[in-house]
Design a protein around this motif. Structure first.
Motif, short mmCIF file in Angstrom:
data_model
loop_
_atom_site.label_atom_id
_atom_site.label_comp_id
_atom_site.label_asym_id
_atom_site.label_seq_id
_atom_site.Cartn_x
_atom_site.Cartn_y
_atom_site.Cartn_z
N VAL A 85 -9.19 -15.19 -14.06
CA VAL A 85 -7.89 -15.38 -14.69
C VAL A 85 -6.83 -14.89 -13.72
CG1 VAL A 85 -8.06 -13.12 -15.84
CG2 VAL A 85 -6.47 -14.84 -16.72
N SER A 86 -5.76 -15.68 -13.58
CA SER A 86 -4.73 -15.37 -12.59
C SER A 86 -3.36 -15.26 -13.25
CB SER A 86 -4.69 -16.44 -11.50
OG SER A 86 -5.94 -16.55 -10.86
N GLY A 87 -2.48 -14.55 -12.59
CA GLY A 87 -1.12 -14.41 -13.07
C GLY A 87 -0.32 -13.59 -12.08
N HIS A 88 0.66 -12.87 -12.60
CA HIS A 88 1.47 -12.00 -11.75
C HIS A 88 1.59 -10.62 -12.41
CE1 HIS A 88 2.83 -16.11 -10.64
NE2 HIS A 88 2.74 -15.60 -9.43
N ALA A 89 1.76 -9.62 -11.58
CA ALA A 89 1.83 -8.25 -12.09
C ALA A 89 2.88 -7.46 -11.31
CB ALA A 89 0.46 -7.58 -11.98
N HIS A 90 3.24 -6.31 -11.86
CA HIS A 90 4.22 -5.39 -11.27
C HIS A 90 3.71 -4.89 -9.92
CE1 HIS A 90 6.45 -1.64 -10.73
NE2 HIS A 90 7.27 -1.99 -11.71
N ARG A 91 4.46 -5.14 -8.87
CA ARG A 91 3.99 -4.86 -7.52
C ARG A 91 3.64 -3.38 -7.31
NH1 ARG A 91 7.17 -5.47 -1.82
NH2 ARG A 91 5.39 -5.96 -0.51
N GLY A 92 4.52 -2.50 -7.76
CA GLY A 92 4.28 -1.07 -7.58
C GLY A 92 3.07 -0.58 -8.34
N GLU A 117 0.85 -1.19 0.00
CA GLU A 117 0.00 0.00 0.00
C GLU A 117 0.88 1.24 0.00
OE1 GLU A 117 -2.53 -0.18 3.37
OE2 GLU A 117 -3.71 -1.88 2.63
N ALA A 118 0.30 2.34 -0.46
CA ALA A 118 1.05 3.60 -0.47
C ALA A 118 1.46 3.96 0.95
CB ALA A 118 0.19 4.71 -1.08
N PRO A 119 2.72 4.41 1.16
CA PRO A 119 3.17 4.77 2.51
C PRO A 119 2.39 5.94 3.08
CG PRO A 119 4.73 5.52 0.85
CD PRO A 119 3.75 4.65 0.14
N LYS A 120 2.10 5.85 4.37
CA LYS A 120 1.32 6.90 5.03
C LYS A 120 2.21 7.99 5.62
CE LYS A 120 -2.37 3.66 6.30
NZ LYS A 120 -1.75 2.49 5.66
N ASN A 121 3.50 7.69 5.79
CA ASN A 121 4.41 8.66 6.36
C ASN A 121 5.82 8.40 5.85
OD1 ASN A 121 5.50 6.51 8.06
ND2 ASN A 121 3.65 6.77 9.30
N LEU A 122 6.76 9.27 6.25
CA LEU A 122 8.14 9.17 5.78
C LEU A 122 8.78 7.87 6.21
CD1 LEU A 122 10.56 10.45 4.37
CD2 LEU A 122 11.11 11.62 6.52
N ALA A 147 2.30 13.64 -7.60
CA ALA A 147 2.53 12.21 -7.42
C ALA A 147 3.32 11.96 -6.13
CB ALA A 147 3.29 11.64 -8.61
N ARG A 148 3.04 10.82 -5.53
CA ARG A 148 3.78 10.32 -4.39
C ARG A 148 4.18 8.88 -4.69
NH1 ARG A 148 3.63 14.97 -3.44
NH2 ARG A 148 2.82 16.07 -1.60
N ILE A 149 4.94 8.26 -3.80
CA ILE A 149 5.31 6.87 -4.01
C ILE A 149 4.04 6.02 -4.01
CG2 ILE A 149 6.63 4.89 -3.14
CD1 ILE A 149 8.50 6.89 -1.77
N LEU A 150 3.82 5.27 -5.08
CA LEU A 150 2.64 4.42 -5.26
C LEU A 150 1.35 5.22 -5.37
CD1 LEU A 150 3.48 1.54 -2.74
CD2 LEU A 150 4.07 1.71 -5.16
N ARG A 151 1.46 6.52 -5.58
CA ARG A 151 0.29 7.38 -5.73
C ARG A 151 0.48 8.25 -6.98
NH1 ARG A 151 -0.80 9.74 0.41
NH2 ARG A 151 -0.89 7.71 1.48
N PRO A 152 0.19 7.73 -8.16
CA PRO A 152 0.43 8.50 -9.39
C PRO A 152 -0.53 9.67 -9.52
CG PRO A 152 -0.79 6.50 -9.87
CD PRO A 152 -0.40 6.41 -8.41
N ALA A 153 -0.11 10.66 -10.26
CA ALA A 153 -1.00 11.78 -10.57
C ALA A 153 -2.06 11.29 -11.56
CB ALA A 153 -0.20 12.93 -11.17
N PHE A 154 -3.32 11.67 -11.33
CA PHE A 154 -4.39 11.26 -12.25
C PHE A 154 -5.51 12.28 -12.22
CE2 PHE A 154 -6.04 9.68 -8.27
CZ PHE A 154 -7.42 9.71 -8.40
N THR A 157 5.67 8.36 -15.83
CA THR A 157 6.80 8.72 -14.97
C THR A 157 7.28 10.14 -15.29
OG1 THR A 157 7.50 6.42 -14.88
CG2 THR A 157 9.13 8.07 -14.26
N ARG A 158 7.26 10.97 -14.24
CA ARG A 158 7.69 12.35 -14.44
C ARG A 158 8.57 12.85 -13.29
NH1 ARG A 158 3.80 17.69 -14.92
NH2 ARG A 158 5.35 19.10 -15.80
N SER A 159 8.51 12.20 -12.15
CA SER A 159 9.25 12.65 -10.98
C SER A 159 10.02 11.51 -10.35
CB SER A 159 8.28 13.25 -9.94
OG SER A 159 7.44 12.21 -9.43
N LEU A 160 10.85 11.82 -9.37
CA LEU A 160 11.60 10.80 -8.65
C LEU A 160 10.65 9.85 -7.94
CD1 LEU A 160 14.23 9.62 -7.57
CD2 LEU A 160 14.18 11.32 -5.73
N ARG A 161 9.54 10.37 -7.42
CA ARG A 161 8.57 9.51 -6.74
C ARG A 161 7.97 8.50 -7.70
NH1 ARG A 161 7.48 14.75 -4.61
NH2 ARG A 161 7.95 14.92 -2.37
#
Length: 296
Positions: free
Chosen positions: A174-181, A11-16, A115-122, A140-144
């Motif tokens: 249907v099952s498989g695997h996906a990019h965690r982030g 899950e997206a981090p809630k704090n530093l 955007a934040r880590i695991l929180r893309p701009a939308f 992808t546009r920022s370090l985050r």
């Protein structure tokens, strides 16, 4: 060598502190993957190989070698291509304030610009002209954003098939695997856009839902579409991605063909660069080195 599959929910981090812990975990995973096989510096070699590989197949080359490929020129296809171009233009514009001049302020239903880590701009837009509710997810546009890309360990991912007014379970998935982030990013966007989309559909029940993204946003958009289609009101959602990042295994990708369209520019490396493709590249290099050593 196959990459380790992560089972722990992300899950997206809630704090530093959570953000630092998450990045430390990602670095640890990368180190364990690299130990004894390849180094992180090999990633740059893999990227260079992807760019310079002149022998790779392009769509044009493959079509010229096949007898079942034809150039499509019908008015319907041209209309669809025009729609793709419009979506691409808007996707590019939505990284700036200029895009919002195209819509009335009241048609911008939800906007997350930072955007934040695991929180893309939308952004969620009501497009009256095409009678669509469109969710644009930025690439992808920022370090985050790059850190979200870096959390690339495969994670189990399944799509429950919704059909005929009821949720099908058991073998109806249907099952498989996906990019965690990207899975975490898709679930974060889903939680925030669902109330907005439901409210908009109450006022415009004939509107269609489209999920659009580029690069990191493209992979996130595709995964989000799977999850939205599990909800009765959103079961007809479709997706258009531009240069999407590699984000899921083949069985999942094949299942999504009827409702996900990926537009790729020639030999763009982003859609093919993944943990597995890097492993494949390093494996090929090691085999080549071994053959050369035997010859000597």
């Amino acid at each position: 060598m196959a990459a380790m599959v992560e089972r722990k929910p992300l899950e997206a981090p809630k704090n530093l502190l959570e953000a630092v812990s998450m990045l430390a975990e990602a670095m640890k995973h990368a180190h364990m993957e690299a130990r004894g096989t390849w180094h992180l510096f090999d990633l740059s070699r893999a990227i260079l190989h992807a760019i310079m590989d002149k022998g790779k197949k392009t769509v044009a080359r493959e079509c010229s070698e096949r007898s079942d490929c034809v150039q499509l020129k019908t008015p319907e296809i041209l209309k669809e291509l025009h729609e793709f171009k419009t979506l691409l233009t808007r996707t590019m514009l939505f990284t700036s304030r200029k895009a919002f001049a195209v819509f009335d302020e009241e048609d911008v239903l939800l906007r997350k610009t930072t955007a934040r880590i695991l929180r893309p701009a939308f952004t969620v837009i009501r497009d009256r002209k095409s009678k669509s509710l469109i969710v644009f997810i930025r690439g992808t546009r920022s370090l985050r954003d790059m850190l979200t890309d870096a959390l690339c360990a495969p994670i189990s991912f399944e799509h429950i098939i919704y059909s005929h007014g009821s949720e099908q379970s058991g073998n109806k998935k249907v099952s498989g695997h996906a990019h965690r982030g990207m899975v975490a990013a898709a679930l974060w966007v889903k939680k925030r856009c669902i109330p907005v989309l439901l409210d908009a559909l109450q006022h415009h029940p004939d509107f269609k839902i489209k999920i659009v993204g580029h690069s990191l946003g493209g992979g996130t958009a595709a995964l989000l579409t799977y999850k939205l289609r599990e909800i009765p009101q959103f079961s007809s959602s479709t997706c258009v991605t531009f240069g999407p990042a590699a984000c899921m295994t083949l069985e999942l990708a094949e299942f999504g063909k009827p409702f996900i369209i990926s537009v790729i520019n020639g030999s763009d490396m982003v859609p093919t660069l993944s943990v597995f493709s890097v492993h494949d590249f390093i494996s090929e290099v090691l085999k080549l080195v071994t053959k050369m050593a035997v010859r000597k």
